[in-house]
Design a protein around this motif. Structure first.
Motif, mmCIF file in Angstrom:
data_model
loop_
_atom_site.group_PDB
_atom_site.id
_atom_site.type_symbol
_atom_site.label_atom_id
_atom_site.label_comp_id
_atom_site.label_asym_id
_atom_site.label_seq_id
_atom_site.Cartn_x
_atom_site.Cartn_y
_atom_site.Cartn_z
ATOM 1 N N SER A 142 54.534 50.936 91.706
ATOM 2 C CA SER A 142 54.795 49.796 91.471
ATOM 3 C C SER A 142 54.524 49.758 89.751
ATOM 4 O O SER A 142 54.399 50.550 88.920
ATOM 5 C CB SER A 142 53.837 48.648 91.970
ATOM 6 O OG SER A 142 52.458 48.683 91.544
ATOM 7 N N GLY A 143 54.605 48.341 89.264
ATOM 8 C CA GLY A 143 54.600 48.255 87.754
ATOM 9 C C GLY A 143 53.347 48.564 87.314
ATOM 10 O O GLY A 143 52.992 48.998 86.166
ATOM 11 N N GLY A 144 52.204 48.485 88.057
ATOM 12 C CA GLY A 144 50.812 48.801 87.646
ATOM 13 C C GLY A 144 50.162 49.775 88.234
ATOM 14 O O GLY A 144 49.000 50.269 87.711
ATOM 15 N N GLY A 169 56.467 52.424 87.491
ATOM 16 C CA GLY A 169 57.538 50.762 87.558
ATOM 17 C C GLY A 169 57.402 50.472 86.072
ATOM 18 O O GLY A 169 58.376 49.989 85.541
ATOM 19 N N GLU A 170 56.316 50.494 85.534
ATOM 20 C CA GLU A 170 56.220 50.281 84.046
ATOM 21 C C GLU A 170 57.212 51.501 83.297
ATOM 22 O O GLU A 170 57.905 50.742 82.319
ATOM 23 C CB GLU A 170 54.793 50.874 83.565
ATOM 24 C CG GLU A 170 54.184 50.320 82.349
ATOM 25 C CD GLU A 170 52.693 50.894 81.997
ATOM 26 O OE1 GLU A 170 52.122 51.507 83.189
ATOM 27 O OE2 GLU A 170 52.111 50.702 81.074
ATOM 28 N N PHE A 172 60.077 52.358 84.260
ATOM 29 C CA PHE A 172 61.528 51.728 84.606
ATOM 30 C C PHE A 172 61.625 50.514 83.728
ATOM 31 O O PHE A 172 62.159 50.308 82.953
ATOM 32 C CB PHE A 172 61.489 51.406 85.959
ATOM 33 C CG PHE A 172 62.125 52.448 86.789
ATOM 34 C CD1 PHE A 172 63.614 52.431 86.982
ATOM 35 C CD2 PHE A 172 61.284 53.242 87.812
ATOM 36 C CE1 PHE A 172 64.141 53.080 87.783
ATOM 37 C CE2 PHE A 172 61.943 54.360 88.349
ATOM 38 C CZ PHE A 172 63.581 54.056 88.422
ATOM 39 N N ASP A 173 60.323 49.816 83.496
ATOM 40 C CA ASP A 173 60.472 48.351 82.680
ATOM 41 C C ASP A 173 60.752 48.844 81.210
ATOM 42 O O ASP A 173 61.451 48.134 80.400
ATOM 43 C CB ASP A 173 59.235 47.610 82.942
ATOM 44 C CG ASP A 173 59.144 47.020 84.508
ATOM 45 O OD1 ASP A 173 60.230 47.134 84.985
ATOM 46 O OD2 ASP A 173 58.200 46.724 84.842
ATOM 47 N N GLY A 185 62.957 45.377 84.664
ATOM 48 C CA GLY A 185 64.036 46.154 84.487
ATOM 49 C C GLY A 185 64.293 47.116 85.593
ATOM 50 O O GLY A 185 65.568 47.558 85.660
ATOM 51 N N GLY A 186 63.291 47.476 86.591
ATOM 52 C CA GLY A 186 63.497 48.502 87.428
ATOM 53 C C GLY A 186 64.990 48.360 88.187
ATOM 54 O O GLY A 186 65.520 49.050 88.141
ATOM 55 N N GLY A 280 55.010 49.298 97.454
ATOM 56 C CA GLY A 280 54.860 48.949 95.901
ATOM 57 C C GLY A 280 56.414 48.671 95.272
ATOM 58 O O GLY A 280 57.296 48.974 96.075
ATOM 59 N N GLY A 281 56.447 48.055 94.465
ATOM 60 C CA GLY A 281 57.885 47.318 93.857
ATOM 61 C C GLY A 281 59.042 48.391 93.728
ATOM 62 O O GLY A 281 60.113 48.403 94.313
ATOM 63 N N VAL A 282 58.499 49.504 93.379
ATOM 64 C CA VAL A 282 59.516 50.717 93.036
ATOM 65 C C VAL A 282 59.957 51.458 94.376
ATOM 66 O O VAL A 282 61.203 51.810 94.217
ATOM 67 C CB VAL A 282 58.804 51.893 92.227
ATOM 68 C CG1 VAL A 282 59.878 52.759 91.827
ATOM 69 C CG2 VAL A 282 58.439 51.287 90.939
ATOM 70 N N ALA A 284 61.543 49.807 96.506
ATOM 71 C CA ALA A 284 62.827 49.088 96.445
ATOM 72 C C ALA A 284 63.935 49.757 96.206
ATOM 73 O O ALA A 284 65.127 49.633 96.229
ATOM 74 C CB ALA A 284 62.826 47.503 96.013
ATOM 75 N N CYS A 311 57.398 45.119 100.078
ATOM 76 C CA CYS A 311 56.953 46.253 99.232
ATOM 77 C C CYS A 311 56.865 45.565 97.871
ATOM 78 O O CYS A 311 55.698 45.989 97.196
ATOM 79 C CB CYS A 311 58.158 47.321 98.737
ATOM 80 S SG CYS A 311 58.375 48.591 100.068
ATOM 81 N N THR A 312 57.542 44.636 97.407
ATOM 82 C CA THR A 312 57.107 43.944 96.036
ATOM 83 C C THR A 312 55.964 42.988 96.534
ATOM 84 O O THR A 312 55.610 42.786 97.616
ATOM 85 C CB THR A 312 58.199 43.232 95.431
ATOM 86 O OG1 THR A 312 58.917 42.206 96.632
ATOM 87 C CG2 THR A 312 59.390 44.127 95.059
ATOM 88 N N ASP A 313 55.184 42.583 95.490
ATOM 89 C CA ASP A 313 54.237 41.535 95.626
ATOM 90 C C ASP A 313 54.579 40.157 96.427
ATOM 91 O O ASP A 313 55.625 39.833 96.138
ATOM 92 C CB ASP A 313 53.702 41.249 94.411
ATOM 93 C CG ASP A 313 52.804 42.276 93.636
ATOM 94 O OD1 ASP A 313 52.745 43.312 94.310
ATOM 95 O OD2 ASP A 313 52.639 42.194 92.562
HETATM 96 O O1 KG4 Z 1 54.660 45.628 93.500
HETATM 97 P P1 KG4 Z 1 55.378 45.138 92.470
HETATM 98 O O2 KG4 Z 1 56.060 43.687 92.727
HETATM 99 O O3 KG4 Z 1 54.407 44.369 91.355
HETATM 100 C C1 KG4 Z 1 53.059 45.225 90.940
HETATM 101 O O4 KG4 Z 1 52.221 45.272 91.689
HETATM 102 O O5 KG4 Z 1 53.339 45.891 89.665
HETATM 103 O O6 KG4 Z 1 56.228 46.034 91.715
HETATM 104 C C2 KG4 Z 1 57.087 45.535 90.264
HETATM 105 C C3 KG4 Z 1 57.499 46.737 89.601
HETATM 106 C C4 KG4 Z 1 58.395 46.650 88.461
HETATM 107 O O7 KG4 Z 1 57.780 47.543 87.643
HETATM 108 C C5 KG4 Z 1 59.675 46.683 88.879
HETATM 109 O O8 KG4 Z 1 60.656 46.951 87.601
HETATM 110 C C6 KG4 Z 1 59.662 47.757 89.829
HETATM 111 O O9 KG4 Z 1 58.404 47.511 90.499
HETATM 112 N N1 KG4 Z 1 60.816 47.739 90.623
HETATM 113 C C7 KG4 Z 1 61.733 48.904 90.436
HETATM 114 C C8 KG4 Z 1 62.865 48.263 91.581
HETATM 115 N N2 KG4 Z 1 62.601 47.115 91.863
HETATM 116 C C9 KG4 Z 1 61.270 46.706 91.465
HETATM 117 N N3 KG4 Z 1 61.746 50.035 90.013
HETATM 118 C C10 KG4 Z 1 62.877 50.668 90.188
HETATM 119 N N4 KG4 Z 1 64.046 50.295 91.034
HETATM 120 C C11 KG4 Z 1 63.773 49.158 91.636
HETATM 121 N N5 KG4 Z 1 65.221 48.996 92.340
#
Ligand code: KG4
Ligand code: ZN
Length: 364
Positions: A142-144, A169-170, A172-173, A185-186, A280-282, A284, A311-313
């Motif tokens: 994820s982002g963190g 995820g960071e 990607f951002d 940005g992901g 986690g967000g990634v 996705a 998968c995202t928060d």
């Molecule tokens: O799990 P999450 O919602 O929050 C955290 O706990 O970080 O993850 C968010 C992260 C962000 O960095 C976002 O850019 C990434 O997940 N993300 C992606 C995609 N969708 C969300 N990264 C790559 N491709 C995606 N489709």
């Protein structure tokens, strides 16, 4: 064992969320409501999450979100078995808002409190969606967070690898920022990458071929930055660069996950079914999901990836962690404090089982 019904609250980053989930281990659980309010607009002008703005936005929104979650679930508060909230790791101001609200509700409704580790909630989500038995291999991206671990039980994890610099995820951002795409940005990098040629730029594959399952993404980010800053870099080539970046991430991820699969196999030689869970967000990201599923097939693992909205928060995963912990009688006192950092534990909860901790430091 009876079903447990738990209200979950999530405020550790930029989503204000509340949900009600009913079920029992190992799942699947029934999501009775799952409300997520994103603060994207509040943070957009700053190109990232501003902790102070996030905390204020949680305060303003949370009461109504909780009310909506209870209403949509069509239950009375009296029917709840516990109130669960993220107690960390995360942005401390936001965590305080959610945890304090949960404590107030627990007190007012005379219900036990479950202080949930946000990482554990991501880790257990696949049980809510699939009814998965322990142990399984988890890639949390994820982002963190960026970790590979064996999930052996509630509160019981074995760490195989973590990032030595940025979370994926960071990365990607940050690439999105360099390519002048909006936050987060992901998804935008993924969409742009789909239009580009992944072989256009030769980018580094961090840690490729090295032993272990740690990650590193900062060298890759620096390489992209150097390309973007070249005066000759044309805007039309952004899609090629996004595609090349994503391909490098995928190759690095699959290499690390492959190593973790070997570690998991030797740690759990008797597992009848071996499962890779991606959370986690990634998770996705479709290209990443497909590459990991293909790798798993060649290594004799099945893949379980919760749907993107889980998968995202979200708060359903917090409520589910609350269900699992309630069932084990793992409640927390009202004096429990919020934690900005909270590594996952290597020891089994309750102390009756022996831990196979590798003695490696964890990171939130
Ligand atoms: O799990 P999450 O919602 O929050 C955290 O706990 O970080 O993850 C968010 C992260 C962000 O960095 C976002 O850019 C990434 O997940 N993300 C992606 C995609 N969708 C969300 N990264 C790559 N491709 C995606 N489709
Ligand atoms: Zn998260």
């Amino acid at each position: 064992m009876r079903n447990f019904t738990v209200l979950g609250i999530e405020t550790s980053c930029d989503e204000t969320a509340a949900a009600v989930v009913r079920g029992r281990a190992p799942g699947p659980g029934k999501i009775l409501s799952n409300i997520v309010l994103s603060q994207l607009e509040e943070h957009a002008p700053f190109g990232g999450v501003v902790p102070e703005i996030a905390a204020r936005a949680h305060v303003e929104a949370l009461d109504a979100i909780v009310e909506a979650a209870i209403g949509e679930a069509k239950i009375e508060p009296a029917a709840l078995d516990a109130i669960a909230a993220t107690a960390g790791p995360g942005l401390i101001g936001g965590v305080m808002v959610g945890l304090t609200t949960a404590k107030a509700l627990a007190l007012a409704w005379d219900k036990p409190l479950v202080a949930v580790n946000h990482l554990e909630a991501h880790a257990l989500t696949a049980r809510m969606t699939e009814g998965l038995e322990f142990p399984y291999l988890l890639l949390l991206i994820s982002g963190g967070h960026c970790q590979l671990l064996a999930v052996e039980g509630v509160g019981w994890f074995r760490l195989y690898g973590t990032t030595i610099d940025d979370a994926v995820g960071e990365a990607f951002d940050k690439i999105a920022k360099l390519l002048e795409l909006a936050h987060p940005g992901g998804p935008k990098v993924e969409a742009l990458a789909a239009q580009g040629n992944a072989k256009a730029f030769g980018l580094p594959r961090p840690l490729l071929g090295r032993e272990g399952a740690d990650f590193s993404f900062s060298g890759l980010k620096t390489a992209v930055r150097q390309i973007v800053r070249q005066p000759t870099f044309a805007a039309e080539r952004r899609a090629d660069l996004a595609a090349s970046f994503q391909a490098a991430v995928i190759e690095s991820l699959t290499d690390r996950v492959g190593n973790a699969m070997a570690l998991f196999r030797s740690d759990f030689p008797d597992a009848a079914i071996r499962t890779l869970v991606v959370a986690g967000g990634v998770a996705a990201n479709t290209a990443i999901r497909n590459a990991l599923s293909a790798l798993a097939r060649t290594k004799g693992f099945q893949t379980k990836i919760p749907p993107p909205r889980l998968c995202t928060d979200n708060a359903a995963m917090i409520a589910w962690a609350g269900v699992e912990r309630s069932q084990l009688g793992l409640f927390d006192g009202l004096s429990t404090g919020p934690k900005a950092r909270w590594p996952l534990s290597h020891a089994p909860v309750g102390g009756s089982r022996t831990s196979g901790a590798r003695g490696k430091p964890d990171q939130p």
